[in-house]
Design an enzyme around this catalytic site. Structure first.
Site, PDB file in Angstrom:
ATOM      1  N   CYS A 122       0.824  -1.205   0.000  1.00 24.71           N
ATOM      2  CA  CYS A 122       0.000   0.000   0.000  1.00 24.71           C
ATOM      3  C   CYS A 122       0.861   1.259   0.000  1.00 24.71           C
ATOM      4  O   CYS A 122       0.703   2.122  -0.866  1.00 24.71           O
ATOM      5  CB  CYS A 122      -0.954  -0.031   1.190  1.00 24.71           C
ATOM      6  SG  CYS A 122      -0.193  -0.449   2.765  1.00 24.71           S
ATOM      7  N   TYR A 123       1.769   1.375   0.955  1.00 20.04           N
ATOM      8  CA  TYR A 123       2.676   2.537   0.944  1.00 20.04           C
ATOM      9  C   TYR A 123       3.448   2.619  -0.372  1.00 20.04           C
ATOM     10  O   TYR A 123       3.566   3.703  -0.955  1.00 20.04           O
ATOM     11  CB  TYR A 123       3.667   2.453   2.104  1.00 20.04           C
ATOM     12  CG  TYR A 123       3.109   2.700   3.481  1.00 20.04           C
ATOM     13  CD1 TYR A 123       2.454   3.884   3.801  1.00 20.04           C
ATOM     14  CD2 TYR A 123       3.283   1.769   4.512  1.00 20.04           C
ATOM     15  CE1 TYR A 123       1.973   4.124   5.083  1.00 20.04           C
ATOM     16  CE2 TYR A 123       2.801   2.000   5.791  1.00 20.04           C
ATOM     17  CZ  TYR A 123       2.154   3.183   6.081  1.00 20.04           C
ATOM     18  OH  TYR A 123       1.685   3.430   7.347  1.00 20.04           O
TER      19      TYR A 123
END
Lengths: 344, 344, 344, 344
Positions: A150-151
């Site tokens: 996600c990051y």
């Protein structure tokens, strides 16, 4: 109809896959596994799915059953896909792994960050990093796809245009990232309790987070050279969403950054470069497979500030996984992913 | 393709209509009005809609333009639809009103609760109360539909099976209802601020809330007699959701309530009677057009506790409005409304 | 200076005791125990306490050390105080138990609700139920105090005036209670995760909650006769706070309820009867040891609605425990508890 | 007993002053003004104060009454203190201004950022910037104190040790700050609604926020030279708290930063340098007057990451104002401010 299997479907990326695939016109979930919940109907665990999967229940993972699928998603903790992916590939099934197992190209680096040897280094060469905005062609012919974290998704999409254009000073990049609590998963840990994570903000893993090498690898590729990156993740009191605030120094302040970003993502169905001066909100992508980006150069200085938001469970996990599936099977990339985000 | 107009689309029910209609295969929003925001593109106000309505902007309300639509939704404060509905009906346009303007059959009672005379009493006779689970046949032929309020939807769906069956003591009904803050709308009021409504719970309008006469009217019809109802609404620190906890005393404790409820709602696409012993969560319907219900009789006593949850902006407003549109135009009732709720 | 020991101080009622006692001028915490965290400084676990207890660390529970205290608080799961209380009493130490171990007078009923035999039935006779507004005189001379539960405190304080006055129909009482998530404690359970409990509302334990017999016992005493009570607890997305919405039918509607409540609680330092027509918010008591109450009779009917709010960790647990300690040791009841609640 | 007046007490900094002063043994609020709410008792607006100020009501601002106070706090929007401060000083009353009116030493810069001429430039010379950790001596003898803003407090306390020591590269400082919504005040604006600010994260004012010149001024003073600062504020879905994540490049990586910070703040009652490796949470200072700081140098590089948290309404506003008052009147600096923060 694509026959879909899901390994480890009890977590948040699992239920999100089920939500998205329920509205996908060309895919059908035929098997979902969970050792701990075998026998339980999926809608007994996730009542939002009642009426959508009236027959589907968790089963014990079994290579024969999974191997009968056209594609298997792994929504598992790291290490699990290492053990199973090879067998499924051998059975002719394609594998889309949402875990970190095949994201790093270097098995040693993986071992270093995950504290255990890599379980399937022989597969690394053919694993494709599933960021469609960078690797679309490779995805089309992949057998094994590693869905980005996600990051890393929010950060790479925000910085890639600057790096590809050779504009950013590569040694001093900063990613100050804020994540909703669902990024920590559905495991019962004290730190993720409502009364611990609510009404509070904190940084964590400043010393070094497992997504750091993944982001570095992607940015290095975009820049064509080594990069220096400081990555500080923060836990934010919201369920979904990542807000990446990205800082990059540029040598040439005369470049029209807005045009640069718009051109880079022209035609991309799931990257939205917002008008100049915008401040994207994470809620504008809640439940949707979109990354919204705004680019700023405050006070006309040489520090560029890029704001990049995604829903960590969608574009940062399950939605991006479905996008990869669509590409892999030659479908319209937007199938099952074209709904608007939920606001408010 | 149904041509849809929306009057007053800047509030939460307006943006929710746009979200739902964006994924409706048979409807197209051709006009949306707002006096205050005329000229603004809808996706400038609601960035979650970027890419879905690239051309649509708010315009000043105009009967000619609205009258060219097949159906016009009113997502306005009370009083507005009174003024415009008649003209639109005369133009052959059907009207689906999300406000309270045509919910009460008695103009005097309306005037009493809303503090102003009813502006279109002559239309009351043909206005159909748009609760499909009760009035589906009438809706099919309606020209003017009054979409039920959020509390009334959750409460009526929870109590109707008991009342229709003549089981409940009608004089002592209690509806203890908890609503998310979006029920208060998008108006800038101190009471709806994050720092006022957050991390706190309170009751309000215990003396008498405007939804009380609407609920009473619906329950009276189900019971075939006057009913006595105490209705206590509460403001809950969440964005979406209504949880109605309903109390009714029954004379006959031998009836199988679970079977009664399941039978009453058999075949209903948007009412989900959960298994005996369930505790429905509002998040299980977030963004979805479903009412989930569980029925309990604690300690085997004569007090029945019904738990009924909806998303106030969907089944409690815009979703139910679209459901009414589908019925009205002879479409599959589930069009545009079949997606799963967003959890977590 | 009162020497205070705390058994089981790692949970929320433990840290709250430490917060309150840090500002208490007559008490000093000399020992705090935890088997699992022995050796850890309390401010390493709870950084809000940094600077307040520079020397205090968790230690393994030990009767000799605890027995040297003037008073020992139990902030433990049920069952623990059963085992230790007797020894401490024998050592001359007073015991204030925040758990459920000594709340029910009937050991068999305790065993039924807690699924295990009562571990110290011989102590039940002298255990005093620590609701100061009812039992102040008995508390003064107690050796063993059972601090009431959170739901029972809010509910009893709200209903007692009606029952003592013989006004309420005792067979049909309803307590619809909404609790913040901290009521579930600091244990790592999936249901208390931010992403499970946030942005959602649900009822739970409708079949029967352990606080039901405790409330019934207290109300029976107030009424002087058996009572019938339906108790429905709800989980609310906030950290602290209980909002009890209480329903009681009255035979005589001519009584001035506002005056009745004001008179009942005149002089009580920690019960605030709000002006007629009020709607108390839980945030108005956040961090404070107050119960705020408003009494309504909607539409002039015979159903009385009492709204009663507390902070479950203060007046519903640790604050009430300190209040008991103050009474027990002949101090001003308000010592350490006179600060205003935190709003916003 | 210090006689205290408060101008503009209806906002969040006003109620917070009342909360803190209620427990202050040497101060008494004798007058509080509000044009819009004149006549209203403070506890009618803020029920958390019931019992603490039984007689206090808002009154129309009046120089004679305010001038009879020993000290007057301004908890007003900018511009108000300009008009009144001079008259009060002339009356011998000391002024502690929580607004931005006297924070910038340069009237022209003030005019530029606030869009109006400075209303009292003649007072700027004697205004003392009320950051006790920097200006304690000057505060002791001040007549007019400008209480620092919330972002400036967290940011300056985090960066000052590096700048005073000449360690940080002054041209490339970054302050990525996250604020709770109470920082936006109690005004009824759409952006601060629960349904707009909840469950979402966004940056704002990236182009330039009014706190930027204030921070720059303070850092310039600490560094003894001009500094370059990029300041990106973010709105976070929590009520209270600021988390400043500060980035500074250091030339010399051999310095023991932990020791540097501990030494700089040794003896400071309200700055807490946490142990090496810590990640301070905003909730650890909720309601308390503390700034907690941790300093990191990730991966041993030359970029220092300082994490600095405060409660924006306490150390970032009203608590710091009371701290200034204590210093000004020669009291123990901790009076009324020594309570522990509220956690959870």
């Amino acid at each position: 109809m694509i026959k879909v299997g899901i390994v480890g479907g009890t977590g948040y990326t699992g239920v999100e896959l089920l939500r998205l695939l329920a509205q996908h016109p060309q895919a059908e979930v035929t098997v979902i596994t969970s050792r701990s919940e075998a026998g339980l109907r999926v809608d007994e665990m996730y009542p939002n799915l009642r009426g959508h999967y009236p027959e589907l229940a968790f089963s014990v993972p079994d290579v024969a059953t999974l191997g009968a699928c056209d594609v298997v998603f792994f929504a598992t903790p790291h290490g699990v896909a290492h053990a199973l992916a090879g067998e499924l590939l051998a059975a002719g099934t394609r594998v889309i792994d949402l875990s970190a197992d095949f994201r790093l190209q270097d098995a040693d680096e993986w071992a270093k960050w995950y504290g255990q040897p890599h379980g399937a280094p022989e597969l690394l060469k053919e694993a494709v990093y599933g960021l469609p905005e960078v690797n679309r062609e490779a995805i089309k012919n992949a057998r094994l796809i590693a869905v980005p974290g996600c990051y890393p998704t929010a950060t790479q999409l925000g910085l890639i245009p600057l790096l590809e254009a050779g504009l950013a000073e590569t040694g001093s990049l900063i990613a100050d990232c804020k994540s909703g609590v669902s990024g920590a998963g559905r495991g019962a840990s004290v730190g993720s309790l409502f009364c611990e994570a609510g009404e509070s903000m904190k940084a964590y893993s400043v010393k070094g987070h497992r997504h750091l090498p993944e982001i570095r690898q992607g940015l290095r590729q975009a820049a064509g050279r080594d990069i220096g990156l400081t990555f500080v993740p923060h836990l934010t009191p919201m369920i979904r969403g990542i807000h990446a605030t990205l800082y990059a120094r540029v040598a040439d302040t005369s470049v029209d950054l807005q045009a640069l970003f718009e051109k880079r993502y022209a035609g991309e169905p799931f990257v939205d470069v917002m008008p100049a001066g915008s401040h994207p909100e994470t809620r504008s992508v809640r439940g949707g497979n979109v990354c919204r980006i705004a680019v700023h150069r405050p006070q006309g200085g040489d520090l560029v500030v890029v704001l990049s938001v995604i829903d960590n469970l969608v574009k940062g996990a399950s939605g991006q996984a479905v996008q990869n599936m669509n590409i892999l099977f030659g479908l319209d990339e937007r199938l099952g992913l074209s709904h608007a985000a939920l606001l408010p």
